[in-house]
Motif scaffolding. Structure first.
Motif, PDB file in Angstrom:
ATOM      1  N   ILE A 168       0.977  -1.270  -0.055  1.00  0.00           N
ATOM      2  CA  ILE A 168       0.063   0.092   0.002  1.00  0.00           C
ATOM      3  C   ILE A 168       0.983   1.345   0.079  1.00  0.00           C
ATOM      4  O   ILE A 168       0.559   2.435   0.524  1.00  0.00           O
ATOM      5  N   GLY A 169       2.046   1.187  -0.733  1.00  0.00           N
ATOM      6  CA  GLY A 169       2.899   2.547  -0.706  1.00  0.00           C
ATOM      7  C   GLY A 169       4.229   2.391  -0.109  1.00  0.00           C
ATOM      8  O   GLY A 169       4.768   3.610   0.067  1.00  0.00           O
ATOM      9  N   CYS A 170       4.879   1.163   0.143  1.00  0.00           N
ATOM     10  CA  CYS A 170       6.006   1.016   0.531  1.00  0.00           C
ATOM     11  C   CYS A 170       6.253   1.477   1.954  1.00  0.00           C
ATOM     12  O   CYS A 170       7.237   2.472   2.107  1.00  0.00           O
ATOM     13  N   ILE A 171       5.319   1.585   2.688  1.00  0.00           N
ATOM     14  CA  ILE A 171       5.354   2.086   3.987  1.00  0.00           C
ATOM     15  C   ILE A 171       6.617   1.928   4.991  1.00  0.00           C
ATOM     16  O   ILE A 171       7.278   2.782   5.537  1.00  0.00           O
ATOM     17  N   GLY A 172       6.774   0.417   5.136  1.00  0.00           N
ATOM     18  CA  GLY A 172       7.930   0.112   5.804  1.00  0.00           C
ATOM     19  C   GLY A 172       9.307   0.181   5.421  1.00  0.00           C
ATOM     20  O   GLY A 172       9.955   0.903   6.076  1.00  0.00           O
ATOM     21  N   SER A 173       9.422   0.161   3.988  1.00  0.00           N
ATOM     22  CA  SER A 173      10.672   0.499   3.601  1.00  0.00           C
ATOM     23  C   SER A 173      10.932   2.230   3.545  1.00  0.00           C
ATOM     24  O   SER A 173      12.107   2.649   3.954  1.00  0.00           O
ATOM     25  N   ARG A 174      10.117   2.695   3.258  1.00  0.00           N
ATOM     26  CA  ARG A 174      10.101   4.281   3.365  1.00  0.00           C
ATOM     27  C   ARG A 174      10.416   4.733   4.620  1.00  0.00           C
ATOM     28  O   ARG A 174      11.063   5.976   4.888  1.00  0.00           O
ATOM     29  N   ASN A 175      10.127   3.927   5.841  1.00  0.00           N
ATOM     30  CA  ASN A 175      10.472   4.350   7.218  1.00  0.00           C
ATOM     31  C   ASN A 175      11.553   3.620   7.801  1.00  0.00           C
ATOM     32  O   ASN A 175      11.719   3.271   8.879  1.00  0.00           O
ATOM     33  N   ALA A 176      12.245   2.923   6.742  1.00  0.00           N
ATOM     34  CA  ALA A 176      13.287   1.869   7.454  1.00  0.00           C
ATOM     35  C   ALA A 176      14.406   2.685   8.132  1.00  0.00           C
ATOM     36  O   ALA A 176      14.694   3.967   7.853  1.00  0.00           O
ATOM     37  N   ASP A 177      15.119   1.773   9.162  1.00  0.00           N
ATOM     38  CA  ASP A 177      15.990   2.588   9.872  1.00  0.00           C
ATOM     39  C   ASP A 177      17.365   2.444   9.107  1.00  0.00           C
ATOM     40  O   ASP A 177      18.266   1.365   9.328  1.00  0.00           O
ATOM     41  N   MET A 178      17.648   3.464   8.371  1.00  0.00           N
ATOM     42  CA  MET A 178      18.832   3.584   7.804  1.00  0.00           C
ATOM     43  C   MET A 178      19.979   3.504   8.290  1.00  0.00           C
ATOM     44  O   MET A 178      21.095   2.919   7.732  1.00  0.00           O
ATOM     45  N   GLU A 179      20.108   3.582   9.450  1.00  0.00           N
ATOM     46  CA  GLU A 179      21.278   3.487  10.287  1.00  0.00           C
ATOM     47  C   GLU A 179      21.744   1.894  10.264  1.00  0.00           C
ATOM     48  O   GLU A 179      23.069   1.516  10.291  1.00  0.00           O
ATOM     49  N   TRP A 180      20.797   1.096  10.160  1.00  0.00           N
ATOM     50  CA  TRP A 180      20.894  -0.258  10.355  1.00  0.00           C
ATOM     51  C   TRP A 180      21.480  -1.026   9.214  1.00  0.00           C
ATOM     52  O   TRP A 180      22.236  -1.926   9.079  1.00  0.00           O
ATOM     53  N   PHE A 181      21.449  -0.312   8.086  1.00  0.00           N
ATOM     54  CA  PHE A 181      21.642  -0.556   6.607  1.00  0.00           C
ATOM     55  C   PHE A 181      23.215  -0.015   6.579  1.00  0.00           C
ATOM     56  O   PHE A 181      23.876  -0.308   5.336  1.00  0.00           O
ATOM     57  N   LYS A 182      24.002   0.611   7.438  1.00  0.00           N
ATOM     58  CA  LYS A 182      25.249   1.196   7.293  1.00  0.00           C
ATOM     59  C   LYS A 182      26.376   0.225   6.850  1.00  0.00           C
ATOM     60  O   LYS A 182      27.374   0.685   6.219  1.00  0.00           O
ATOM     61  N   ASN A 183      26.467  -0.900   7.370  1.00  0.00           N
ATOM     62  CA  ASN A 183      27.301  -1.875   6.965  1.00  0.00           C
ATOM     63  C   ASN A 183      26.930  -2.889   5.944  1.00  0.00           C
ATOM     64  O   ASN A 183      27.345  -3.887   5.976  1.00  0.00           O
ATOM     65  N   VAL A 184      26.041  -2.526   5.137  1.00  0.00           N
ATOM     66  CA  VAL A 184      25.424  -3.589   4.295  1.00  0.00           C
ATOM     67  C   VAL A 184      25.848  -3.244   2.771  1.00  0.00           C
ATOM     68  O   VAL A 184      25.957  -2.138   2.444  1.00  0.00           O
ATOM     69  N   GLY A 185      26.568  -4.460   2.389  1.00  0.00           N
ATOM     70  CA  GLY A 185      27.428  -4.185   1.053  1.00  0.00           C
ATOM     71  C   GLY A 185      26.383  -4.160  -0.211  1.00  0.00           C
ATOM     72  O   GLY A 185      26.400  -3.468  -1.136  1.00  0.00           O
ATOM     73  N   TYR A 186      25.171  -4.990  -0.156  1.00  0.00           N
ATOM     74  CA  TYR A 186      24.257  -5.058  -1.067  1.00  0.00           C
ATOM     75  C   TYR A 186      22.825  -5.730  -0.626  1.00  0.00           C
ATOM     76  O   TYR A 186      23.071  -6.415   0.395  1.00  0.00           O
ATOM     77  N   CYS A 187      21.925  -5.465  -1.244  1.00  0.00           N
ATOM     78  CA  CYS A 187      20.838  -6.208  -0.785  1.00  0.00           C
ATOM     79  C   CYS A 187      20.214  -6.815  -1.837  1.00  0.00           C
ATOM     80  O   CYS A 187      20.212  -6.313  -3.166  1.00  0.00           O
ATOM     81  N   LEU A 188      19.543  -7.945  -1.640  1.00  0.00           N
ATOM     82  CA  LEU A 188      18.790  -8.676  -2.532  1.00  0.00           C
ATOM     83  C   LEU A 188      17.237  -8.713  -2.163  1.00  0.00           C
ATOM     84  O   LEU A 188      16.986  -9.122  -0.935  1.00  0.00           O
ATOM     85  N   GLN A 189      16.493  -8.589  -2.970  1.00  0.00           N
ATOM     86  CA  GLN A 189      14.949  -8.562  -2.833  1.00  0.00           C
ATOM     87  C   GLN A 189      14.235  -9.504  -3.760  1.00  0.00           C
ATOM     88  O   GLN A 189      14.425  -9.440  -5.106  1.00  0.00           O
ATOM     89  N   ALA A 190      13.915 -11.013  -3.327  1.00  0.00           N
ATOM     90  CA  ALA A 190      13.164 -11.833  -4.202  1.00  0.00           C
ATOM     91  C   ALA A 190      11.833 -11.871  -4.183  1.00  0.00           C
ATOM     92  O   ALA A 190      11.114 -12.473  -4.176  1.00  0.00           O
ATOM     93  N   ASP A 191      11.121 -10.404  -4.175  1.00  0.00           N
ATOM     94  CA  ASP A 191       9.993 -10.226  -4.331  1.00  0.00           C
ATOM     95  C   ASP A 191       9.294 -10.730  -5.401  1.00  0.00           C
ATOM     96  O   ASP A 191       9.496 -10.580  -6.671  1.00  0.00           O
ATOM     97  N   SER A 192       8.389 -11.694  -5.203  1.00  0.00           N
ATOM     98  CA  SER A 192       7.813 -12.226  -6.452  1.00  0.00           C
ATOM     99  C   SER A 192       6.190 -12.097  -6.465  1.00  0.00           C
ATOM    100  O   SER A 192       5.499 -12.682  -7.152  1.00  0.00           O
TER     101      SER A 192
END
Length: 155
Positions: A131-155
Motif C-alpha cells: 500500500i505504498g512501501c510504508i515499511g521501507s520508506r520508514n526503514a532504519d537507515m542506520e541499520w543498513f550502514k554496513n550492508v554491502g548489497y541487498c537482494l529482494q526476491a519479491d515475487s
C-alpha cells in the motif's frame, strides 16, 4: 528428514500465514519466533513493525529484504495444498481457490532460508509494502550502514 523436505515444509508454513497490509501481526510473530528458535545467535529487532535481523559479525553484510504483507483477502477456512510440488490454496468453506500470497511470502521464505544457511547476514522484513512501501520508506537507515548489497526476491 532431508533439507529439501524441511525447505518445502517451511515454505508451506510461511504460505499458510495469511496477511494483508496492516494486518501482519501473525507473520511478524512467526518471523520473530522462527529466528529465536532456529537462529538463536541472531539479533532480532522489531521497530515500527519492521523486523531487522543480524547474524554474525562483519564489516560488510549481504542483506536479504522481504515484506510481510500480501494483496490477498484473509479467509477463515484457508489451507495450502501441495500437488507434486505445485503449491496452491483453497477456502474450504466456499470450495474456491484463493491466493497463497507468494508476493512476498516466497521472499520471506528465502530470507529465512538464508538466515539458516549463512554465518554472517542481515535480513530486513518490511511491513505494508503493498500500500505504498510504508515499511521501507520508514526503514532504519542506520541499520543498513554496513550492508554491502541487498537482494529482494519479491515475487
Amino acid at each position: 528428514m532431508n533439507k529439501k523436505i524441511n525447505r518445502k515444509k517451511l515454505l508451506i508454513d510461511v504460505l499458510s500465514i495469511q496477511t494483508t497490509s496492516g494486518n501482519e501481526y501473525d507473520m511478524i510473530t512467526y518471523i520473530y519466533d522462527f529466528c529465536k528458535k532456529n537462529v538463536p545467535e541472531a539479533e532480532v529487532v522489531i521497530k515500527d513493525n519492521n523486523i531487522y535481523v543480524t547474524k554474525g559479525e562483519s564489516d560488510n553484510y549481504p542483506c536479504i529484504v522481504a515484506h510481510t504483507d500480501t494483496v490477498h483477502d484473509i479467509h477463515k477456512f484457508y489451507k495450502v495444498f501441495d500437488d507434486d510440488g505445485c503449491l496452491f490454496a483453497f477456502n474450504a468453506e466456499t470450495g474456491k481457490q484463493v491466493g497463497v500470497g507468494g508476493d512476498d511470502k516466497v521472499g520471506v521464505w528465502i530470507a529465512l532460508e538464508m538466515l539458516k544457511s549463512f554465518d554472517r547476514i542481515k535480513c530486513a522484513f518490511f511491513h505494508s509494502e503493498e500500500i505504498g512501501c510504508i515499511g521501507s520508506r520508514n526503514a532504519d537507515m542506520e541499520w543498513f550502514k554496513n550492508v554491502g548489497y541487498c537482494l529482494q526476491a519479491d515475487s
